[in-house]
Motif scaffolding. Structure first.
Motif, PDB file in Angstrom:
ATOM      1  N   PHE A 294       8.702 -61.758  -5.248  1.00 24.70           N
ATOM      2  CA  PHE A 294       8.466 -60.678  -6.086  1.00 24.70           C
ATOM      3  C   PHE A 294       9.478 -59.415  -5.811  1.00 24.70           C
ATOM      4  O   PHE A 294      10.204 -59.581  -4.992  1.00 24.70           O
ATOM      5  N   ALA A 295       9.611 -58.755  -7.022  1.00 20.61           N
ATOM      6  CA  ALA A 295      10.201 -57.582  -7.043  1.00 20.61           C
ATOM      7  C   ALA A 295       9.319 -56.407  -7.025  1.00 20.61           C
ATOM      8  O   ALA A 295       8.438 -56.462  -7.958  1.00 20.61           O
ATOM      9  N   VAL A 296       8.929 -55.871  -5.856  1.00 17.96           N
ATOM     10  CA  VAL A 296       8.129 -54.917  -5.496  1.00 17.96           C
ATOM     11  C   VAL A 296       8.535 -53.461  -5.739  1.00 17.96           C
ATOM     12  O   VAL A 296       9.481 -52.999  -5.172  1.00 17.96           O
ATOM     13  N   ARG A 297       7.690 -52.747  -6.520  1.00 19.13           N
ATOM     14  CA  ARG A 297       8.085 -51.033  -6.650  1.00 19.13           C
ATOM     15  C   ARG A 297       6.878 -50.213  -6.247  1.00 19.13           C
ATOM     16  O   ARG A 297       6.052 -50.691  -6.694  1.00 19.13           O
ATOM     17  N   ARG A 298       7.342 -49.277  -5.683  1.00 17.74           N
ATOM     18  CA  ARG A 298       6.100 -48.217  -5.290  1.00 17.74           C
ATOM     19  C   ARG A 298       6.445 -46.937  -6.117  1.00 17.74           C
ATOM     20  O   ARG A 298       7.384 -46.642  -6.277  1.00 17.74           O
ATOM     21  N   ASN A 299       5.198 -46.509  -6.614  1.00 15.34           N
ATOM     22  CA  ASN A 299       5.361 -45.153  -7.334  1.00 15.34           C
ATOM     23  C   ASN A 299       4.159 -44.354  -6.765  1.00 15.34           C
ATOM     24  O   ASN A 299       2.976 -44.560  -7.099  1.00 15.34           O
ATOM     25  N   GLY A 300       4.384 -43.450  -5.615  1.00 10.42           N
ATOM     26  CA  GLY A 300       3.200 -42.747  -5.150  1.00 10.42           C
ATOM     27  C   GLY A 300       2.004 -43.759  -4.622  1.00 10.42           C
ATOM     28  O   GLY A 300       2.753 -44.674  -3.454  1.00 10.42           O
ATOM     29  N   ASN A 301       1.169 -43.837  -4.890  1.00  8.26           N
ATOM     30  CA  ASN A 301       0.034 -44.447  -4.169  1.00  8.26           C
ATOM     31  C   ASN A 301      -0.368 -45.852  -5.103  1.00  8.26           C
ATOM     32  O   ASN A 301      -1.445 -46.422  -5.109  1.00  8.26           O
ATOM     33  N   GLU A 302       0.613 -46.135  -5.989  1.00  8.24           N
ATOM     34  CA  GLU A 302       0.582 -47.487  -6.698  1.00  8.24           C
ATOM     35  C   GLU A 302       1.719 -48.321  -6.550  1.00  8.24           C
ATOM     36  O   GLU A 302       2.852 -47.700  -6.341  1.00  8.24           O
ATOM     37  N   ALA A 303       1.419 -49.593  -6.943  1.00  8.05           N
ATOM     38  CA  ALA A 303       2.819 -50.774  -6.675  1.00  8.05           C
ATOM     39  C   ALA A 303       2.733 -51.672  -7.838  1.00  8.05           C
ATOM     40  O   ALA A 303       1.458 -51.807  -8.322  1.00  8.05           O
ATOM     41  N   GLN A 304       3.686 -52.049  -8.119  1.00  4.20           N
ATOM     42  CA  GLN A 304       3.917 -53.142  -9.213  1.00  4.20           C
ATOM     43  C   GLN A 304       4.694 -54.184  -8.494  1.00  4.20           C
ATOM     44  O   GLN A 304       5.814 -54.035  -7.853  1.00  4.20           O
ATOM     45  N   ALA A 305       4.133 -55.419  -8.593  1.00  5.30           N
ATOM     46  CA  ALA A 305       5.017 -56.680  -8.048  1.00  5.30           C
ATOM     47  C   ALA A 305       5.328 -57.438  -9.217  1.00  5.30           C
ATOM     48  O   ALA A 305       4.346 -58.015  -9.869  1.00  5.30           O
TER      49      ALA A 305
ATOM     50  N   SER B  85      -4.719 -55.881  -9.790  1.00  5.40           N
ATOM     51  CA  SER B  85      -4.849 -56.279 -11.176  1.00  5.40           C
ATOM     52  C   SER B  85      -3.843 -56.840 -11.908  1.00  5.40           C
ATOM     53  O   SER B  85      -2.690 -56.724 -11.145  1.00  5.40           O
ATOM     54  N   GLY B  86      -3.805 -57.388 -12.935  1.00  4.11           N
ATOM     55  CA  GLY B  86      -2.737 -58.084 -13.546  1.00  4.11           C
ATOM     56  C   GLY B  86      -2.775 -59.433 -14.021  1.00  4.11           C
ATOM     57  O   GLY B  86      -3.761 -59.726 -14.117  1.00  4.11           O
ATOM     58  N   ASP B  87      -1.602 -60.265 -14.030  1.00  5.27           N
ATOM     59  CA  ASP B  87      -1.701 -61.539 -14.275  1.00  5.27           C
ATOM     60  C   ASP B  87      -0.804 -62.101 -13.125  1.00  5.27           C
ATOM     61  O   ASP B  87       0.127 -61.475 -12.494  1.00  5.27           O
ATOM     62  N   PRO B  88      -0.533 -63.415 -13.268  1.00  2.91           N
ATOM     63  CA  PRO B  88       0.573 -64.150 -12.276  1.00  2.91           C
ATOM     64  C   PRO B  88       2.041 -63.510 -12.317  1.00  2.91           C
ATOM     65  O   PRO B  88       2.735 -63.842 -11.511  1.00  2.91           O
ATOM     66  N   ALA B  89       2.370 -63.025 -13.459  1.00  2.00           N
ATOM     67  CA  ALA B  89       3.565 -62.348 -13.651  1.00  2.00           C
ATOM     68  C   ALA B  89       4.037 -61.078 -13.049  1.00  2.00           C
ATOM     69  O   ALA B  89       4.944 -60.809 -12.576  1.00  2.00           O
ATOM     70  N   VAL B  90       2.887 -60.219 -13.502  1.00  2.00           N
ATOM     71  CA  VAL B  90       3.245 -58.850 -13.012  1.00  2.00           C
ATOM     72  C   VAL B  90       1.724 -58.081 -12.689  1.00  2.00           C
ATOM     73  O   VAL B  90       0.825 -58.419 -13.082  1.00  2.00           O
ATOM     74  N   VAL B  91       1.854 -57.920 -11.112  1.00  2.00           N
ATOM     75  CA  VAL B  91       0.574 -57.529 -10.573  1.00  2.00           C
ATOM     76  C   VAL B  91       0.698 -56.152 -10.071  1.00  2.00           C
ATOM     77  O   VAL B  91       1.759 -55.619  -9.568  1.00  2.00           O
ATOM     78  N   TYR B  92      -0.262 -55.310 -10.207  1.00  2.00           N
ATOM     79  CA  TYR B  92      -0.383 -53.962  -9.959  1.00  2.00           C
ATOM     80  C   TYR B  92      -1.480 -53.811  -8.985  1.00  2.00           C
ATOM     81  O   TYR B  92      -2.367 -54.600  -8.798  1.00  2.00           O
ATOM     82  N   ALA B  93      -1.410 -52.725  -8.216  1.00  2.00           N
ATOM     83  CA  ALA B  93      -2.383 -52.454  -6.726  1.00  2.00           C
ATOM     84  C   ALA B  93      -2.329 -50.759  -6.436  1.00  2.00           C
ATOM     85  O   ALA B  93      -1.171 -50.281  -6.803  1.00  2.00           O
ATOM     86  N   ARG B  94      -3.238 -50.593  -6.200  1.00  2.00           N
ATOM     87  CA  ARG B  94      -3.447 -48.894  -5.730  1.00  2.00           C
ATOM     88  C   ARG B  94      -3.425 -49.163  -3.851  1.00  2.00           C
ATOM     89  O   ARG B  94      -3.883 -50.307  -3.446  1.00  2.00           O
ATOM     90  N   LEU B  95      -2.674 -48.140  -3.429  1.00  2.00           N
ATOM     91  CA  LEU B  95      -2.225 -48.137  -2.180  1.00  2.00           C
ATOM     92  C   LEU B  95      -2.959 -47.159  -1.202  1.00  2.00           C
ATOM     93  O   LEU B  95      -3.424 -46.172  -1.748  1.00  2.00           O
ATOM     94  N   SER B  96      -3.084 -47.704   0.024  1.00  2.00           N
ATOM     95  CA  SER B  96      -3.637 -46.623   1.183  1.00  2.00           C
ATOM     96  C   SER B  96      -2.430 -46.381   2.027  1.00  2.00           C
ATOM     97  O   SER B  96      -2.114 -47.437   2.716  1.00  2.00           O
ATOM     98  N   CYS B  97      -1.747 -45.092   1.842  1.00  2.00           N
ATOM     99  CA  CYS B  97      -0.463 -44.910   2.711  1.00  2.00           C
ATOM    100  C   CYS B  97      -0.768 -43.681   3.705  1.00  2.00           C
ATOM    101  O   CYS B  97      -1.291 -42.635   3.440  1.00  2.00           O
ATOM    102  N   SER B  98      -0.144 -43.961   4.775  1.00  2.00           N
ATOM    103  CA  SER B  98      -0.251 -42.652   5.746  1.00  2.00           C
ATOM    104  C   SER B  98       0.852 -41.955   5.680  1.00  2.00           C
ATOM    105  O   SER B  98       0.643 -40.930   6.182  1.00  2.00           O
ATOM    106  N   ALA B  99       2.007 -42.399   4.907  1.00  2.00           N
ATOM    107  CA  ALA B  99       3.249 -41.280   5.020  1.00  2.00           C
ATOM    108  C   ALA B  99       3.606 -41.709   3.317  1.00  2.00           C
ATOM    109  O   ALA B  99       3.203 -42.656   2.698  1.00  2.00           O
ATOM    110  N   PRO B 100       4.138 -40.456   3.064  1.00  2.00           N
ATOM    111  CA  PRO B 100       4.460 -40.527   1.202  1.00  2.00           C
ATOM    112  C   PRO B 100       5.420 -41.528   0.778  1.00  2.00           C
ATOM    113  O   PRO B 100       6.213 -42.039   1.575  1.00  2.00           O
TER     114      PRO B 100
END
Length: 125
Positions: free
Chosen positions: A66-77, A110-125
């Motif tokens: 996966f290529a994982v990217r974080r944008n604030g408290n959300e991520a895309q894989a 959420s998403g599908d087997p190609a692109v997955v999204y998630a909301r994150l709980s982060c202790s640091a920005p």
């Protein structure tokens, strides 16, 4: 930069399509060119506009990459390898946490087997 690379590859694919179409007027060559173009685009690691320009972290989990990217408290894989087997969403869940340094919030995948999204709980920005 990625847009320029995409446009160059699209122009190259259009040139290949024109060449193949000229070689075979039956339409079979055109279909072959379209299949090759779709296969090339399917292996792209092109993020959504919300994630464009953000660095990707490559993570492999049990044969899925996966290529994982974080944008604030959300991520895309984005899955960047070809595979057809169950469990891709679960492997994406596992990949997102080490790539972002955050925990995936339960019930937000959420998403599908190609692109997955998630909301994150982060202790640091």
């Amino acid at each position: 930069m990625k847009i320029l690379q995409f446009l160059r590859s699209a122009a190259a694919l259009a040139g290949v399509k024109a060449l193949l179409t000229g070689l075979g007027r039956s339409g079979a060559m055109t279909r072959l060119a379209m299949i090759l173009a779709l296969a090339a685009l399917a292996s792209c690691d092109s993020p959504d506009p919300d994630y464009a320009g953000l660095p990707a972290t490559r993570v492999s989990v049990d044969g899925s990459t996966f290529a994982v990217r974080r944008n604030g408290n959300e991520a895309q894989a984005i899955r960047v390898n070809m595979e057809r087997r169950a469990g891709v969403m679960a492997r994406a869940f596992v990949a997102i946490e080490p790539a972002t340094g955050c925990q995936v919030r339960p019930g937000t995948l959420s998403g599908d087997p190609a692109v997955v999204y998630a909301r994150l709980s982060c202790s640091a920005p």
